[in-house]
Write a protein that holds these residues in place. Structure first.
Motif, PDB file in Angstrom:
ATOM      1  N   GLU A 183      -3.641   5.185   1.086  1.00 41.05           N
ATOM      2  CA  GLU A 183      -4.336   3.901   1.055  1.00 41.05           C
ATOM      3  C   GLU A 183      -4.274   3.182   2.396  1.00 41.05           C
ATOM      4  O   GLU A 183      -5.137   2.361   2.706  1.00 41.05           O
ATOM      5  CB  GLU A 183      -3.752   3.005  -0.043  1.00 41.05           C
ATOM      6  CG  GLU A 183      -3.981   3.512  -1.464  1.00 41.05           C
ATOM      7  CD  GLU A 183      -5.458   3.541  -1.854  1.00 41.05           C
ATOM      8  OE1 GLU A 183      -6.267   2.852  -1.197  1.00 41.05           O
ATOM      9  OE2 GLU A 183      -5.794   4.256  -2.820  1.00 41.05           O
ATOM     10  N   LYS A 210     -15.702   1.194   1.792  1.00 43.57           N
ATOM     11  CA  LYS A 210     -15.277   0.307   0.705  1.00 43.57           C
ATOM     12  C   LYS A 210     -16.478  -0.404   0.096  1.00 43.57           C
ATOM     13  O   LYS A 210     -16.640  -0.464  -1.127  1.00 43.57           O
ATOM     14  CB  LYS A 210     -14.310  -0.753   1.250  1.00 43.57           C
ATOM     15  CG  LYS A 210     -12.867  -0.351   1.325  1.00 43.57           C
ATOM     16  CD  LYS A 210     -12.070  -1.576   1.782  1.00 43.57           C
ATOM     17  CE  LYS A 210     -10.590  -1.284   1.813  1.00 43.57           C
ATOM     18  NZ  LYS A 210      -9.820  -2.452   2.301  1.00 43.57           N
ATOM     19  N   SER A 253      -7.310   2.904   4.636  1.00 41.17           N
ATOM     20  CA  SER A 253      -8.338   1.895   4.349  1.00 41.17           C
ATOM     21  C   SER A 253      -8.239   0.693   5.277  1.00 41.17           C
ATOM     22  O   SER A 253      -9.160  -0.115   5.350  1.00 41.17           O
ATOM     23  CB  SER A 253      -8.237   1.420   2.892  1.00 41.17           C
ATOM     24  OG  SER A 253      -7.047   0.674   2.693  1.00 41.17           O
ATOM     25  N   LEU A 298       0.812  -1.231   0.000  1.00 39.64           N
ATOM     26  CA  LEU A 298       0.000   0.000   0.000  1.00 39.64           C
ATOM     27  C   LEU A 298       0.839   1.272   0.000  1.00 39.64           C
ATOM     28  O   LEU A 298       0.534   2.225  -0.703  1.00 39.64           O
ATOM     29  CB  LEU A 298      -0.945   0.015   1.214  1.00 39.64           C
ATOM     30  CG  LEU A 298      -2.082  -1.002   1.232  1.00 39.64           C
ATOM     31  CD1 LEU A 298      -2.947  -0.802   2.470  1.00 39.64           C
ATOM     32  CD2 LEU A 298      -2.940  -0.901  -0.030  1.00 39.64           C
ATOM     33  N   LEU A 334      -9.322   8.730  -2.578  1.00 39.86           N
ATOM     34  CA  LEU A 334      -8.216   8.319  -1.710  1.00 39.86           C
ATOM     35  C   LEU A 334      -8.669   8.363  -0.252  1.00 39.86           C
ATOM     36  O   LEU A 334      -9.252   9.347   0.196  1.00 39.86           O
ATOM     37  CB  LEU A 334      -7.027   9.268  -1.894  1.00 39.86           C
ATOM     38  CG  LEU A 334      -5.751   8.906  -1.123  1.00 39.86           C
ATOM     39  CD1 LEU A 334      -5.098   7.669  -1.725  1.00 39.86           C
ATOM     40  CD2 LEU A 334      -4.781  10.085  -1.128  1.00 39.86           C
TER      41      LEU A 334
END
Length: 264
Positions: free
Chosen positions: A242, A254, A245, A146, A200
Motif C-alpha cells: 500500500e 486511484k 500508493s 499502511l 495491490l
C-alpha cells in the motif's frame, strides 16, 4: 609469489568489505570512500558504478570481478581466492560491492574466507537498494497506517527457483521488496493474485538512483504489462504494498478505480 615480512616494501594484509550503495556514486558513505583512498587493490562488482574507482589511488590495482545472474564471470570461490591472494601480496584489498555487502551480497562468505587466513577484516555498510531506491522515489517501505513492517526477499535463489519465503510474504500486510525477481515477475504476480490482492499497488524500478533509471507504477494485475511496455530490464526491484500508493503517479490509478466503483 607471496610476500613476507622480510620483503622490501611489505604491507600487512588487510581486507575491507565496502558497500557501494545503489549506484549513484554520491551515495557511498564517507567511510567507504575513505577506505578506497587507502586501497592497494580494489575488487569490484557488476553493480558498482565505476566512477567510484576515482576515489582510489591511480596506482591501486583495480579488478572487475562482476557477477550477474546468468552471466557470472567469476565464481564466488574464485573471488574469495583472489581477495586473499591480493591481500597477501599487495596489502589492503577493498572488496567493493553494490548495495550493502550483507544484503544478498554474499559478504559474510567473503569475510569468513578471509578470517580462515587470519587476515584482519573490516565491514563498511552501504545503502541497500531495497530501502534506498524506493526512498529516492518517495516510496517509504513503512508508513503509519499502511505498513508496519517490510520484507526484503530474493526473487531467484541460487538454484534458479523462486524463493519459498515469497509464499509467506504475500500473505502478510507488510511491504514486500523483491530483489532479483524480474525474470520471475509472472510467478510472483500470480502469488499475489491467489491471495486476492489483484489491486495491490506495485512499483518496478530499474537502475535505481542512476541516470538511466526507469519506473513503472501500477497494481498487481497491470505491473507485468507495464514492465513490458516500458522495456524495463534487470537490474530492477519490485515493491508490493500500500505504500506504493503514496507515489505521486499513483493518484490517477486511484481516481480511475474510484470512478469505476462509483459507476458500478
Amino acid at each position: 609469489m607471496i610476500l613476507n615480512k622480510t620483503t622490501k616494501g611489505f604491507k600487512e594484509p588487510k581486507i575491507t568489505l565496502v558497500g557501494a550503495g545503489p549506484g549513484d556514486p554520491e551515495l557511498i558513505t564517507m567511510k567507504g570512500a575513505n577506505a578506497l583512498k587507502t586501497a592497494d587493490v580494489v575488487l569490484y562488482d557488476a553493480l558498482v558504478n565505476e566512477a567510484l574507482l576515482n576515489y582510489a589511488s591511480p596506482d591501486a590495482i583495480k579488478i572487475y570481478v562482476g557477477k550477474r545472474s546468468g552471466a557470472h564471470s567469476y565464481s564466488q570461490a574464485a573471488v574469495n581466492k583472489l581477495m586473499v591472494d591480493y591481500a597477501m601480496n599487495y596489502g589492503h584489498v577493498v572488496r567493493l560491492k553494490g548495495g550493502d555487502p550483507f544484503v544478498f551480497g554474499r559478504g559474510y562468505e567473503e569475510l569468513d574466507f578471509a578470517l580462515n587466513y587470519s587476515i584482519p577484516t573490516q565491514v563498511i555498510p552501504g545503502l541497500s537498494s531495497s530501502i534506498s531506491v524506493p526512498g529516492l522515489q518517495q516510496i517509504p517501505v513503512t508508513h503509519r497506517g499502511l505498513s508496519e513492517s517490510f520484507w526484503v526477499v530474493t526473487g531467484t535463489t541460487a538454484s534458479g527457483e523462486m524463493s519459498s519465503d515469497l509464499y509467506e510474504a504475500v500473505r502478510t500486510k507488510a511491504t514486500v521488496v523483491v530483489l532479483m525477481g524480474l525474470n520471475k515477475i509472472a510467478e510472483i504476480v500470480k502469488l499475489f493474485q491467489n491471495e486476492g490482492k489483484n489491486k495491490l499497488p506495485v512499483a518496478c524500478i530499474q537502475s535505481g538512483s542512476m541516470e538511466d533509471e526507469k519506473l513503472a507504477i501500477g497494481i498487481v494485475d497491470t505491473i507485468e504489462e507495464l514492465v513490458i511496455e516500458k522495456n524495463i530490464k534487470a537490474p530492477a526491484l519490485l515493491i508490493f504494498g500500500e505504500v506504493v500508493s503514496l507515489h505521486p503517479s499513483f493518484q490517477p490509478i486511484k481516481d480511475f478505480y474510484r470512478t469505476l466503483q462509483e459507476e458500478q
